[in-house]
Design a protein around this motif. Structure first.
Motif, mmCIF file in Angstrom:
data_model
loop_
_atom_site.group_PDB
_atom_site.id
_atom_site.type_symbol
_atom_site.label_atom_id
_atom_site.label_comp_id
_atom_site.label_asym_id
_atom_site.label_seq_id
_atom_site.Cartn_x
_atom_site.Cartn_y
_atom_site.Cartn_z
ATOM 1 N N LEU A 474 0.852 -1.188 0.000
ATOM 2 C CA LEU A 474 0.000 0.000 0.000
ATOM 3 C C LEU A 474 0.885 1.234 0.000
ATOM 4 O O LEU A 474 1.735 1.409 0.890
ATOM 5 C CB LEU A 474 -0.893 0.010 1.252
ATOM 6 C CG LEU A 474 -1.829 1.213 1.419
ATOM 7 C CD1 LEU A 474 -2.873 1.232 0.311
ATOM 8 C CD2 LEU A 474 -2.498 1.187 2.789
ATOM 9 N N THR A 475 0.716 2.071 -1.008
ATOM 10 C CA THR A 475 1.483 3.315 -1.110
ATOM 11 C C THR A 475 0.569 4.491 -0.833
ATOM 12 O O THR A 475 -0.486 4.641 -1.466
ATOM 13 C CB THR A 475 2.102 3.462 -2.514
ATOM 14 O OG1 THR A 475 2.930 2.326 -2.783
ATOM 15 C CG2 THR A 475 2.946 4.727 -2.586
ATOM 16 N N LEU A 476 0.972 5.320 0.119
ATOM 17 C CA LEU A 476 0.218 6.504 0.509
ATOM 18 C C LEU A 476 1.049 7.741 0.213
ATOM 19 O O LEU A 476 2.243 7.784 0.528
ATOM 20 C CB LEU A 476 -0.112 6.463 2.006
ATOM 21 C CG LEU A 476 -0.961 5.277 2.490
ATOM 22 C CD1 LEU A 476 -0.960 5.214 4.008
ATOM 23 C CD2 LEU A 476 -2.377 5.397 1.972
ATOM 24 N N SER A 477 0.433 8.723 -0.387
ATOM 25 C CA SER A 477 1.141 9.985 -0.639
ATOM 26 C C SER A 477 0.204 11.140 -0.326
ATOM 27 O O SER A 477 -1.017 10.995 -0.333
ATOM 28 C CB SER A 477 1.625 10.060 -2.091
ATOM 29 O OG SER A 477 0.533 9.909 -2.985
ATOM 30 N N GLN A 478 0.789 12.291 -0.041
ATOM 31 C CA GLN A 478 -0.021 13.468 0.282
ATOM 32 C C GLN A 478 0.480 14.679 -0.482
ATOM 33 O O GLN A 478 1.668 14.794 -0.796
ATOM 34 C CB GLN A 478 0.020 13.758 1.790
ATOM 35 C CG GLN A 478 1.392 14.094 2.351
ATOM 36 C CD GLN A 478 1.323 14.720 3.725
ATOM 37 O OE1 GLN A 478 0.713 15.787 3.901
ATOM 38 N NE2 GLN A 478 1.953 14.073 4.705
ATOM 39 N N TRP A 479 -0.441 15.579 -0.777
ATOM 40 C CA TRP A 479 -0.086 16.864 -1.390
ATOM 41 C C TRP A 479 -1.177 17.870 -1.059
ATOM 42 O O TRP A 479 -2.296 17.513 -0.701
ATOM 43 C CB TRP A 479 0.091 16.722 -2.895
ATOM 44 C CG TRP A 479 -1.134 16.225 -3.625
ATOM 45 C CD1 TRP A 479 -1.505 14.938 -3.812
ATOM 46 C CD2 TRP A 479 -2.134 17.032 -4.256
ATOM 47 N NE1 TRP A 479 -2.680 14.870 -4.523
ATOM 48 C CE2 TRP A 479 -3.094 16.133 -4.817
ATOM 49 C CE3 TRP A 479 -2.316 18.402 -4.424
ATOM 50 C CZ2 TRP A 479 -4.219 16.578 -5.509
ATOM 51 C CZ3 TRP A 479 -3.430 18.847 -5.123
ATOM 52 C CH2 TRP A 479 -4.362 17.949 -5.651
ATOM 53 N N SER A 480 -0.816 19.152 -1.164
ATOM 54 C CA SER A 480 -1.755 20.228 -0.859
ATOM 55 C C SER A 480 -1.692 21.278 -1.955
ATOM 56 O O SER A 480 -0.609 21.595 -2.467
ATOM 57 C CB SER A 480 -1.421 20.883 0.489
ATOM 58 O OG SER A 480 -1.556 19.958 1.549
ATOM 59 N N SER A 481 -2.842 21.808 -2.310
ATOM 60 C CA SER A 481 -2.890 22.831 -3.363
ATOM 61 C C SER A 481 -2.252 24.120 -2.872
ATOM 62 O O SER A 481 -2.530 24.565 -1.749
ATOM 63 C CB SER A 481 -4.343 23.103 -3.759
ATOM 64 O OG SER A 481 -4.953 21.937 -4.250
ATOM 65 N N PRO A 487 2.229 29.664 -1.208
ATOM 66 C CA PRO A 487 2.519 28.984 -2.476
ATOM 67 C C PRO A 487 3.174 27.613 -2.295
ATOM 68 O O PRO A 487 3.082 26.762 -3.174
ATOM 69 C CB PRO A 487 3.448 29.959 -3.203
ATOM 70 C CG PRO A 487 3.994 30.842 -2.136
ATOM 71 C CD PRO A 487 2.958 30.936 -1.080
ATOM 72 N N VAL A 488 3.846 27.427 -1.154
ATOM 73 C CA VAL A 488 4.470 26.140 -0.863
ATOM 74 C C VAL A 488 3.921 25.640 0.469
ATOM 75 O O VAL A 488 3.999 26.333 1.482
ATOM 76 C CB VAL A 488 6.011 26.254 -0.786
ATOM 77 C CG1 VAL A 488 6.617 24.912 -0.390
ATOM 78 C CG2 VAL A 488 6.577 26.742 -2.117
ATOM 79 N N LYS A 489 3.348 24.438 0.434
ATOM 80 C CA LYS A 489 2.812 23.849 1.655
ATOM 81 C C LYS A 489 3.566 22.570 1.973
ATOM 82 O O LYS A 489 3.790 21.732 1.100
ATOM 83 C CB LYS A 489 1.314 23.583 1.509
ATOM 84 C CG LYS A 489 0.513 24.876 1.371
ATOM 85 C CD LYS A 489 -0.978 24.631 1.264
ATOM 86 C CE LYS A 489 -1.718 25.955 1.102
ATOM 87 N NZ LYS A 489 -3.173 25.760 0.925
ATOM 88 N N LEU A 490 3.925 22.434 3.225
ATOM 89 C CA LEU A 490 4.745 21.310 3.666
ATOM 90 C C LEU A 490 3.863 20.150 4.085
ATOM 91 O O LEU A 490 2.685 20.324 4.407
ATOM 92 C CB LEU A 490 5.637 21.756 4.820
ATOM 93 C CG LEU A 490 6.602 22.898 4.489
ATOM 94 C CD1 LEU A 490 7.330 23.370 5.739
ATOM 95 C CD2 LEU A 490 7.599 22.459 3.417
ATOM 96 N N PRO A 491 4.416 18.935 4.102
ATOM 97 C CA PRO A 491 3.616 17.758 4.479
ATOM 98 C C PRO A 491 3.077 17.856 5.912
ATOM 99 O O PRO A 491 3.683 18.468 6.789
ATOM 100 C CB PRO A 491 4.613 16.605 4.347
ATOM 101 C CG PRO A 491 5.663 17.101 3.418
ATOM 102 C CD PRO A 491 5.791 18.571 3.688
#
Length: 890
Positions: A474-481, A487-491
């Motif tokens: 199972l691969t989980l990834s995260q991102w934010s608009s 302009p840059v959002k950290l995990p």
């Protein structure tokens, strides 16, 4: 303040006050036309700041006198301020005398008149409308308050704390003197002067202390207060048992008022409530109303510690008290609900609200972090982000440290900060420090990004099964608009509660590669970086991942599951939330496929059969069935699209509703007949679940009957409406007729109004029901709303009544988003009219248009024009101007 004159307030600019107010003596000579306020403030200079003038806030009040240490003192005025350039030393007493006019206070902030009584609402910045003060939450003082008034007109005189003395005065007047031994900020001050009656209850808490509980209401409403009193007692018992937090005053008072901008206010020991969240009887209140009373009474009582004993250093920390206390009231309501199924229903309700309101807010022009960085009008930041998302942040803390660990953290929090004004960081640090070695403790700075970053994170999950190796990867990834502000959002640190479900519905054991033995069938996986890969071993069958159980984090999840996978979860998942979620996603996918117009809106056999199985399953709670058999709302569907056509979405939604009614017709008839409640009314989860499912079934049966010309079920609904023994069944039957636009709806509405014309909260339901009905091709809902605005019982001055009609209509997409823009023109007209009297209410109405850029044409251009019309209005309040300006700039 008018003409958009507010200067943005920034969190990074916070400085401690130059002066402290240590004690306050207030005397009120109460009169609706001219109340005289005399204050004596014991002031101490903050020696940690450089010497500077004393600046006290004041608004819409008339100054009569200022003295320092009993002598005249030189002062001057700045906009909204009383300035003393040369205070007499580091410690002094300041006496101020001023007047205010409650009758003219249409903002319902400060001291105002309502139903021949006088009441206060001081959060966030209302105290400055009563007298000059350091009106900020980090200035905490001990208050002694004397109230004087005409005894016949105002026989009840209340303020915070304990009653010291009361008695007669000359000329038919009387007085009462109150003292609150606990330091508090000015926003927690309260007074009430009115002709009220009280339900009283003496209780003894675990500590062995006796306390007097009182629920005050206007004469004639006392019979509707039993549930509020029972809810208060339950809240006191629960908080002492769960968090060891006792009631700390000799008495605790609740007062209901008909004119109130909010649901309730947690003033120390004297909670002032909107009548909506106090008054409840089976004849006038629905099951939902009863649950609302219990929840809000609990919420305001829990503030006694999380908000009052420990308060906010500044308004940027609002979620310190609100997010935490929403979490506490959610936990209380789940515990009061009973078993796992009833608890799941409460959790689903909370998540539906979060997604319906907060997720769009996170993606809109008013998006802000849980701990905002700046504001122009603080009233605009009493938002779902601060409250509901803030509660989710607290819930994640509990998930990361466990229930017992969270309770240890709460204990440490009060040991460190009781009696002080602190920050969200202070709270998070206490929970982490009480649980060394936990993921929260080791990743605290990363976790606190939940407070600092706006927007809703996205989590993507993809699984791969290797039958030969019996491994599941199972691969989980995260991102934010990104956003303009960030302009840059950290995990983030994201806890994902998960399980694996086999093809036959079996719960599979979970063993990660490198582990000895398995750790049950459910576990918490924590994503704290952009990507995480998990390898589960000894997996004998292809699994379906059940992720984010219980909605363990406020994220958007893309798990890539097929319809077959979702049907497996809908039929078998042991987690009730994910079982409901699977059904919602299956229905949503059918709607989204049909909205572009290329394909018809169709409920396929597989989904219908699965929904029928849920409806007929004897092991499931009726309330849970009702939730599963309810389609996603039109507003929620619109939020899944980059560009939305409100009328097309409405058409698709109505088509699927019609199919659901037709294809499950016999099942609905069975559900209606088999879920009747024949015993005496109880607003508990068992009975309310049966009523909810029966009323849902009746609505579907009447819908189908009207579509096919059958008069039987509308007749049954009308009979149920007339004969119902409680408001839940009566309103459910009326809603079935109104929503289906049945011929019997008109006489039923008329009869309902005649029966309840003297019950304000019930007439609110009457207005809301008509404004929220599904719109028809001939626009009859809009036409009806226009007529109801002129109804003799309607008034924009009362927030409850305005919300019942205006807000209900504007939250009805097809009725509001008309292609001729008449709905938008009405919105602009009403925002401007309400803003002149009540900016808080107007700004909330204005926010209903902040997602205008997501609309297709011609709605988008029409919406822009309506927003521009409001923005161009002279003398617009700062509250409303901030909303419309940010919407136009988005």
């Amino acid at each position: 303040m008018r003409e958009g004159t507010a200067t943005p307030v920034r969190r990074q600019d916070y400085t401690a006050p130059a002066y402290w107010i240590r004690s306050v003596e207030l005397t009120f000579d109460l009169d609706p036309g001219k109340t005289i306020v005399t204050s004596r403030l014991v002031i101490e200079r903050n020696l940690d700041t450089p010497p500077q003038p004393l600046k006290l806030q004041g608004e819409d009040i008339t100054l009569l006198r200022v003295q320092a240490n009993g002598e005249s003192v030189s002062f001057r005025h700045e906009p909204g301020l009383l300035v003393i350039d040369n205070p007499p030393g580091d410690n002094f007493t300041l006496d101020i005398r001023n007047t205010c006019c409650p009758d003219k206070n249409t903002q319902l902030s400060g001291l105002f008149s309502s139903d021949s009584g006088l009441f206060t609402q001081c959060e966030a910045e209302g105290f400055r409308r009563i007298t000059y003060f350091l009106d900020r939450p980090d200035v905490m003082a001990v208050y002694t308050v004397t109230l004087r008034a005409d005894k016949k007109r105002y026989p009840v005189l209340l303020s915070n704390g304990n009653l010291l003395e009361q008695g007669p005065l000359d000329n038919g007047r009387h007085y009462a003197k109150w003292h609150d031994p606990f330091r508090k900020p000015s926003y927690l001050f309260a007074l009430v002067a009115a002709d009220l009656v009280a339900r009283e209850q003496l209780i003894r808490t675990r500590s062995g202390r006796d306390h007097l509980l009182q629920v005050y209401v206007r004469r004639g409403d006392l019979d509707k207060t039993e549930h509020a009193m029972n809810s208060l007692i339950a809240s006191i018992i629960w908080d002492e048992a769960r968090f060891k937090l006792p009631l700390d005053l000799e008495r605790f008072m609740i007062v209901a008022v008909g004119d109130f901008n909010m649901g309730a206010m947690e003033n120390k020991g004297l909670n002032i409530f909107n009548t909506k969240y106090v008054l409840a009887s089976p004849a006038t209140a629905t099951d939902t109303d009863f649950m609302g009373v219990e929840s809000v009474v609990g919420h305001e009582y829990f503030h006694n510690w999380t908000g009052n004993r420990i308060t906010c250093r500044d308004w940027f920390q609002l979620s310190l008290k609100e997010g935490l206390t929403v979490f506490r009231d959610q936990e209380f309501s789940m515990d009061m609900a009973g078993g796992p199924s009833a608890r799941a229903v409460k959790r689903i309700d909370d998540v539906r609200g979060l997604r319906q309101v907060q997720f769009p807010e996170d993606a809109g022009p008013m998006a802000h972090p849980v701990r905002p960085d700046e504001y122009q009008a603080i009233n605009n930041f009493y938002t779902a982000t601060v409250y509901e998302k803030g509660a989710e942040v607290v819930r994640m803390m509990q998930t990361l440290v466990g229930r017992e660990g969270f309770e240890r953290g709460m204990t440490l929090y009060f040991q460190r900060h009781d009696g002080f004004a602190v920050t969200c960081d202070d709270f998070a640090q206490a929970i982490a420090d009480a649980n060394p070695g936990s993921m929260l403790s080791t990743r605290l700075e990363t976790f606190k990004r939940w407070y600092a970053q706006a927007g809703t994170p996205h989590v993507e999950a993809r699984g791969r099964y290797d039958a030969e190796q019996r491994r599941y990867v199972l691969t989980l990834s995260q991102w934010s608009s990104p956003s303009a502000q960030q302009p840059v959002k950290l995990p983030y640190v994201i806890p994902v509660v998960m399980g694996l479900v086999g093809p036959e519905g079996q719960a599979l054991t979970l063993q990660l590669e490198g582990e000895y033995g398995h750790s049950g069938t459910e576990r918490v996986i924590v994503i704290d970086d952009e990507r995480l890969e998990l390898v589960f071993v000894n997996v004998d069958v292809p699994p379906v991942p059940s992720l984010l159980r219980g909605f363990s984090a406020p994220v958007r999840l893309d798990d890539g599951l097929s319809d077959a996978d979702l049907l497996t979860l809908l039929r078998h998942d042991s987690d009730a939330f994910n079982r409901w979620e699977a059904g919602q996603r299956l229905a949503l996918s059918r709607m989204l496929a049909a909205v572009p117009g290329a394909a018809p809106a169709v409920l396929d056999d597989a989904l219908v059969d699965a929904l029928r199985a849920v409806l007929r399953d004897p092991s499931l709670d009726p309330a849970f069935k009702e939730l599963v058999l309810t389609l996603p709302t039109e507003r929620y569907v619109a939020e899944q699209l980059d560009t939305s056509d409100p009328q097309r979405i409405h058409a698709v939604h109505q088509a699927l509703q019609a199919q659901l009614a037709e294809r499950l017709h016999d099942d609905w008839a069975w559900a209606f007949e088999h879920h009747q409640v024949t015993e005496g009314y109880r607003p508990d989860s068992e009975q309310s679940g049966r009523r909810a499912l029966a009323n849902r079934a009746l609505g579907m049966l009447v819908r189908h009957a009207v579509a096919t010309g059958d008069a039987v079920w509308p007749g049954k609904a009308y009979g149920r409406f007339k004969e119902a023994a409680n408001m839940t069944d009566r309103l459910g039957a009326l809603a079935a007729l109104v929503d289906a636009h049945a011929e019997l709806a008109a006489p039923a509405l008329e009869r309902f109004h005649t029966l309840f014309k003297d019950e304000a909260l019930v007439i609110d339901k009457w207005f809301a029901l008509q404004a929220g009905a599904p719109e028809t091709a001939d626009g009859r809902v809009f036409t009806r709303v226009k007529a109801l605005l002129k109804h003799p019982d309607f008034s924009l001055k009362n927030p409850n009544r305005a919300r019942s009609l205006v807000f209900s209509f504007m939250n009805n997409p097809a009725a509001f988003h008309r292609s001729d823009a008449a709905g938008y023109a009405l919105w602009a007209e009403l925002v401007i009219e309400i803003d002149a009297a009540n900016p808080q209410l107007a700004s909330r109405l204005a926010r209903l248009m902040e997602r205008w850029r997501r609309l297709a044409e011609p709605w988008q251009s029409a919406a822009r024009e309506a927003l521009a019309r409001v923005a161009a209005k002279p003398n617009l309040s700062d509250d409303t101007r901030e909303v419309v300006s940010r919407a136009l700039e988005s």
